[in-house]
Scaffold this motif. Structure first.
Motif, PDB file in Angstrom:
ATOM      1  N   LYS A 216       0.857  -1.177   0.000  1.00 25.75           N
ATOM      2  CA  LYS A 216       0.000   0.000   0.000  1.00 25.75           C
ATOM      3  C   LYS A 216       0.896   1.231   0.000  1.00 25.75           C
ATOM      4  CE  LYS A 216      -3.794   2.296   2.409  1.00 25.75           C
ATOM      5  NZ  LYS A 216      -4.706   2.272   3.592  1.00 25.75           N
ATOM      6  N   VAL A 217       0.749   2.082  -1.007  1.00 22.98           N
ATOM      7  CA  VAL A 217       1.592   3.265  -1.146  1.00 22.98           C
ATOM      8  C   VAL A 217       0.713   4.501  -1.291  1.00 22.98           C
ATOM      9  CG1 VAL A 217       3.394   4.408  -2.482  1.00 22.98           C
ATOM     10  CG2 VAL A 217       3.406   1.908  -2.269  1.00 22.98           C
ATOM     11  N   GLU A 218       1.019   5.510  -0.514  1.00 27.00           N
ATOM     12  CA  GLU A 218       0.297   6.781  -0.556  1.00 27.00           C
ATOM     13  C   GLU A 218       1.311   7.906  -0.757  1.00 27.00           C
ATOM     14  OE1 GLU A 218      -2.857   9.315   2.250  1.00 27.00           O
ATOM     15  OE2 GLU A 218      -1.709   7.643   3.081  1.00 27.00           O
ATOM     16  N   VAL A 219       0.989   8.841  -1.625  1.00 28.26           N
ATOM     17  CA  VAL A 219       1.867   9.977  -1.876  1.00 28.26           C
ATOM     18  C   VAL A 219       1.127  11.258  -1.525  1.00 28.26           C
ATOM     19  CG1 VAL A 219       3.241  11.231  -3.573  1.00 28.26           C
ATOM     20  CG2 VAL A 219       3.081   8.729  -3.714  1.00 28.26           C
ATOM     21  N   LEU A 220       1.612  11.967  -0.521  1.00 25.14           N
ATOM     22  CA  LEU A 220       1.022  13.244  -0.111  1.00 25.14           C
ATOM     23  C   LEU A 220       1.644  14.372  -0.916  1.00 25.14           C
ATOM     24  CD1 LEU A 220       0.940  12.875   3.795  1.00 25.14           C
ATOM     25  CD2 LEU A 220      -0.665  12.002   2.087  1.00 25.14           C
ATOM     26  N   GLU A 221       0.812  15.310  -1.356  1.00 22.24           N
ATOM     27  CA  GLU A 221       1.266  16.454  -2.127  1.00 22.24           C
ATOM     28  C   GLU A 221       1.471  17.661  -1.210  1.00 22.24           C
ATOM     29  OE1 GLU A 221       2.091  15.984  -5.133  1.00 22.24           O
ATOM     30  OE2 GLU A 221       1.084  14.080  -5.563  1.00 22.24           O
ATOM     31  N   HIS A 241      11.632  24.428  -7.927  1.00 19.65           N
ATOM     32  CA  HIS A 241      10.509  24.318  -8.854  1.00 19.65           C
ATOM     33  C   HIS A 241       9.918  22.913  -8.857  1.00 19.65           C
ATOM     34  CE1 HIS A 241      11.085  28.318 -10.478  1.00 19.65           C
ATOM     35  NE2 HIS A 241      12.355  28.063 -10.719  1.00 19.65           N
ATOM     36  N   GLN A 242      10.662  21.952  -8.317  1.00 24.14           N
ATOM     37  CA  GLN A 242      10.165  20.581  -8.235  1.00 24.14           C
ATOM     38  C   GLN A 242       9.211  20.461  -7.041  1.00 24.14           C
ATOM     39  OE1 GLN A 242      10.590  18.013 -10.227  1.00 24.14           O
ATOM     40  NE2 GLN A 242      12.099  18.930 -11.613  1.00 24.14           N
ATOM     41  N   PRO A 243       8.013  19.928  -7.234  1.00 25.89           N
ATOM     42  CA  PRO A 243       7.088  19.786  -6.106  1.00 25.89           C
ATOM     43  C   PRO A 243       7.582  18.744  -5.108  1.00 25.89           C
ATOM     44  CG  PRO A 243       6.200  18.701  -8.049  1.00 25.89           C
ATOM     45  CD  PRO A 243       7.418  19.447  -8.502  1.00 25.89           C
ATOM     46  N   PRO A 244       7.454  19.022  -3.811  1.00 29.07           N
ATOM     47  CA  PRO A 244       7.843  18.019  -2.811  1.00 29.07           C
ATOM     48  C   PRO A 244       6.836  16.881  -2.779  1.00 29.07           C
ATOM     49  CG  PRO A 244       6.779  19.876  -1.728  1.00 29.07           C
ATOM     50  CD  PRO A 244       6.898  20.240  -3.191  1.00 29.07           C
ATOM     51  N   LYS A 245       7.299  15.735  -2.321  1.00 22.63           N
ATOM     52  CA  LYS A 245       6.429  14.569  -2.166  1.00 22.63           C
ATOM     53  C   LYS A 245       6.674  13.962  -0.776  1.00 22.63           C
ATOM     54  CE  LYS A 245       5.102  14.779  -6.523  1.00 22.63           C
ATOM     55  NZ  LYS A 245       3.718  15.063  -6.957  1.00 22.63           N
ATOM     56  N   PHE A 246       5.610  13.449  -0.192  1.00 18.94           N
ATOM     57  CA  PHE A 246       5.724  12.759   1.096  1.00 18.94           C
ATOM     58  C   PHE A 246       5.172  11.358   0.876  1.00 18.94           C
ATOM     59  CE2 PHE A 246       4.700  11.637   5.459  1.00 18.94           C
ATOM     60  CZ  PHE A 246       5.732  12.211   6.190  1.00 18.94           C
ATOM     61  N   ILE A 247       6.089  10.387   0.842  1.00 20.32           N
ATOM     62  CA  ILE A 247       5.750   9.023   0.428  1.00 20.32           C
ATOM     63  C   ILE A 247       5.569   8.131   1.655  1.00 20.32           C
ATOM     64  CG2 ILE A 247       6.532   7.050  -0.936  1.00 20.32           C
ATOM     65  CD1 ILE A 247       8.458   9.186  -2.335  1.00 20.32           C
ATOM     66  N   VAL A 248       4.464   7.404   1.690  1.00 24.25           N
ATOM     67  CA  VAL A 248       4.189   6.474   2.794  1.00 24.25           C
ATOM     68  C   VAL A 248       3.937   5.101   2.199  1.00 24.25           C
ATOM     69  CG1 VAL A 248       2.759   5.977   4.798  1.00 24.25           C
ATOM     70  CG2 VAL A 248       3.154   8.356   4.117  1.00 24.25           C
ATOM     71  N   MET A 249       4.731   4.115   2.621  1.00 27.72           N
ATOM     72  CA  MET A 249       4.625   2.744   2.120  1.00 27.72           C
ATOM     73  C   MET A 249       4.296   1.807   3.278  1.00 27.72           C
ATOM     74  SD  MET A 249       8.149   2.850  -0.096  1.00 27.72           S
ATOM     75  CE  MET A 249       7.861   1.263  -0.885  1.00 27.72           C
ATOM     76  N   ARG A 250       3.435   0.833   3.014  1.00 27.84           N
ATOM     77  CA  ARG A 250       3.059  -0.125   4.059  1.00 27.84           C
ATOM     78  C   ARG A 250       3.252  -1.549   3.546  1.00 27.84           C
ATOM     79  NH1 ARG A 250      -0.712   3.991   4.265  1.00 27.84           N
ATOM     80  NH2 ARG A 250      -1.083   4.974   6.292  1.00 27.84           N
ATOM     81  N   TYR A 251       4.081  -2.296   4.257  1.00 25.51           N
ATOM     82  CA  TYR A 251       4.263  -3.723   3.990  1.00 25.51           C
ATOM     83  C   TYR A 251       3.620  -4.484   5.140  1.00 25.51           C
ATOM     84  CZ  TYR A 251       6.515  -8.315   3.879  1.00 25.51           C
ATOM     85  OH  TYR A 251       6.756  -9.667   3.874  1.00 25.51           O
ATOM     86  N   LYS A 252       2.661  -5.347   4.830  1.00 29.51           N
ATOM     87  CA  LYS A 252       1.965  -6.107   5.867  1.00 29.51           C
ATOM     88  C   LYS A 252       2.267  -7.585   5.696  1.00 29.51           C
ATOM     89  CE  LYS A 252      -1.827  -2.953   6.925  1.00 29.51           C
ATOM     90  NZ  LYS A 252      -3.293  -2.806   7.101  1.00 29.51           N
ATOM     91  N   GLY A 253       3.174  -8.074   6.544  1.00 31.65           N
ATOM     92  CA  GLY A 253       3.523  -9.484   6.525  1.00 31.65           C
ATOM     93  C   GLY A 253       3.086 -10.202   7.780  1.00 31.65           C
TER      94      GLY A 253
END
Length: 498
Positions: A216-221, A241-253
């Protein structure tokens, strides 16, 4: 690259390159002895002439050895037997990896897994050996106009052992290969220039990885970060000029109720220093300032390939740090997501400014522990060089786990103090804290800054400024600390067969 583990002896193997290990000045044993017997003592006679240096990692290539069915025999020195340990073993397998990656043979049989290091087992040896061979084949040509279509080096590897093959040994081979693949991803991201590897590119890589491995991957703007009050992170992004990104990844094992380990990776895709501009010399290497983020992505690739029974969250705050009319200025005061205010005394101390909001965000996951990874301070390179990553933590048991994982993987770290006395250096007349602590103890004061945002959980900080890449003729990303982090997460599973 394909790996197969087999039981047998080497003399009848038909392969492009056969690799055997020998101790300096000692009697031949194992695979080397079997090969020598088939050659009527020819191997021992050659070694007795002194053609092979005694130093661990020295190599000697022999062609058409009598009695052997292989085309070439690569003899690798293991050093003196009474000094044989982790370092000698790694020197030997790294030399092997280099030789088979650059030679003409496309297949190889490697008879090193039975050379057990004192205090280690066959599974450890196989994991390290597989990782070294796979990592040794890494090449980066993504930005070259002409690709090497006829690459030299092996593509099929047989790991030969005289012992019975256990399920644990097969798991070890898979793990070693998965870690090497994770390192390759981290290297690719680090080696890409900043006009390719932007914050958006990191986000796209995370989304692609999520699709490949069902993460599950979510990218906040930017707007999402503004709503969350991430004023510290956004202050770094203002000049780009490059927009920032805040990336959240979830690995569920594991089970949903199991608390996750959270990995936070610094994702400064290029660091000019901002208004506090860096010197021009070697500034091109500031494309590597996102290697913390790259290591999180690489580790997720590794653990997903292995299938670890563990819950892991990855958080990557990503932006450039650029000068410009809108850039943050020295002396500006910003408010972090935690509500604490920060006087920005130096805009080149930007990594901690993006990490602090990410560390505050991590609280929502009720983590078992949080580990952040960052190319944070030049002071760490001065203190520890290119050998060990710096480790600072608010929990000694967590420190021990990470240090032991570093030793086991050969991706070592060294602990520095995080005493309250150092917090005094972050005082500010105009905010709750300054973002630098002065000339001395720079690695420690940077971690002290981060510690103010991690009081809700067990936390460790890895400063990889000295270990994430190398300079000079071999310039490039190293893939560290993917091996350390993966070994740490394997240990957290509590199952040898995970």
């Amino acid at each position: 690259m394909e790996f197969t583990i087999k039981t047998g002896t080497p003399e009848k193997l038909q392969t492009g390159t056969l690799v055997v290990g020998v101790f300096a000045g000692g009697k031949l044993d194992g695979a080397a002895l079997a090969l020598d017997n088939a050659a009527n003592g020819k191997l021992a006679a050659i070694l007795a002439r002194g053609d092979l240096d005694e130093k661990a990692g020295a190599t000697l290539m022999l062609h058409d050895l009598k009695g052997s069915a292989c085309e070439r025999v690569l003899v690798v020195s293991l050093g003196k037997q009474d000094e044989f340990g982790d370092k000698a073993w790694r020197d030997a397998i790294n030399a092997t990896a280099k030789a088979v990656a650059s030679g003409p043979a496309t297949d190889a049989a490697i008879c090193l897994a039975d050379s057990i290091v004192p205090g280690r087992d066959a599974e450890w040896a196989l994991q390290q050996l597989t990782r070294a061979i796979a990592d040794g084949a890494y090449r980066f040509d993504a930005t070259k106009s002409k690709k090497d279509e006829k690459r030299r080096g092996v593509t099929d590897v047989v790991l030969l052992t005289a012992n019975r093959i256990s399920a644990g040994m097969e798991v070890a081979v898979r793990r070693g290969q998965a870690i090497a693949e994770g390192m390759a991803l981290a290297k690719d991201l680090g080696n890409l220039p900043a006009n390719f590897c932007t914050p958006t590119y990191l986000a796209e890589t995370a989304l692609a990885l999520g699709k490949q491995h069902k993460l599950k991957v979510e990218v906040l703007e930017r707007e999402d970060m503004e709503k969350l009050g991430m004023g510290s992170l956004l202050s770094v992004a203002r000049g780009s000029h490059q927009p920032p990104k805040f990336i959240v990844m979830r690995y569920k094992g594991a089970k949903s109720k199991d608390r996750p380990v959270v990995l936070v990776g610094k994702g400064i895709t290029f660091d000019t220093g901002g208004i506090s501009l860096k010197p021009g010399a070697e500034m091109d290497e500031m494309k590597f300032d996102m290697c913390g983020a790259a290591s999180v992505l690489g580790t997720f690739k590794a653990i997903a390939s292995i299938g670890l029974p563990l819950n892991v969250v990855g958080i990557i705050p990503a932006t450039e740090n650029m000068p410009g009319g809108g850039a943050t200025k020295p002396g500006d005061v910003v408010t972090s997501m935690s509500g604490q205010t920060i006087e920005i005394l130096n805009t080149d101390a930007e990594g901690r400014l993006i990490l602090c909001d990410a560390l505050t965000y991590a609280e929502r996951f009720n983590p078992a522990c949080v580990v952040d990874i960052a190319t944070l301070t030049g002071a760490c390179v001065v203190a520890l060089g290119k050998i060990a990553s710096g480790l600072l933590t608010n929990d000694d048991a967590l420190a021990r786990e990470l240090l032991d994982s570093g030793t086991a993987s050969g991706d070592r770290a060294w602990q520095l103090p995080l005493w309250d006395e150092y917090q005094e250096l972050l005082k500010s007349n105009f905010a709750d804290m300054g973002n630098i602590g002065g000339r001395f103890a720079g690695t420690i004061t940077a971690a002290c800054f981060l510690a103010r945002f991690t009081k809700a959980y067990k936390w460790a900080h890895l400063d990889v400024a000295g270990t994430a890449w190398v300079s000079g003729d071999a310039k490039g990303a190293t893939g560290r600390p993917v091996p350390l982090l993966t070994e740490f997460l394997i240990g957290r599973c509590g199952s040898a067969e995970a």
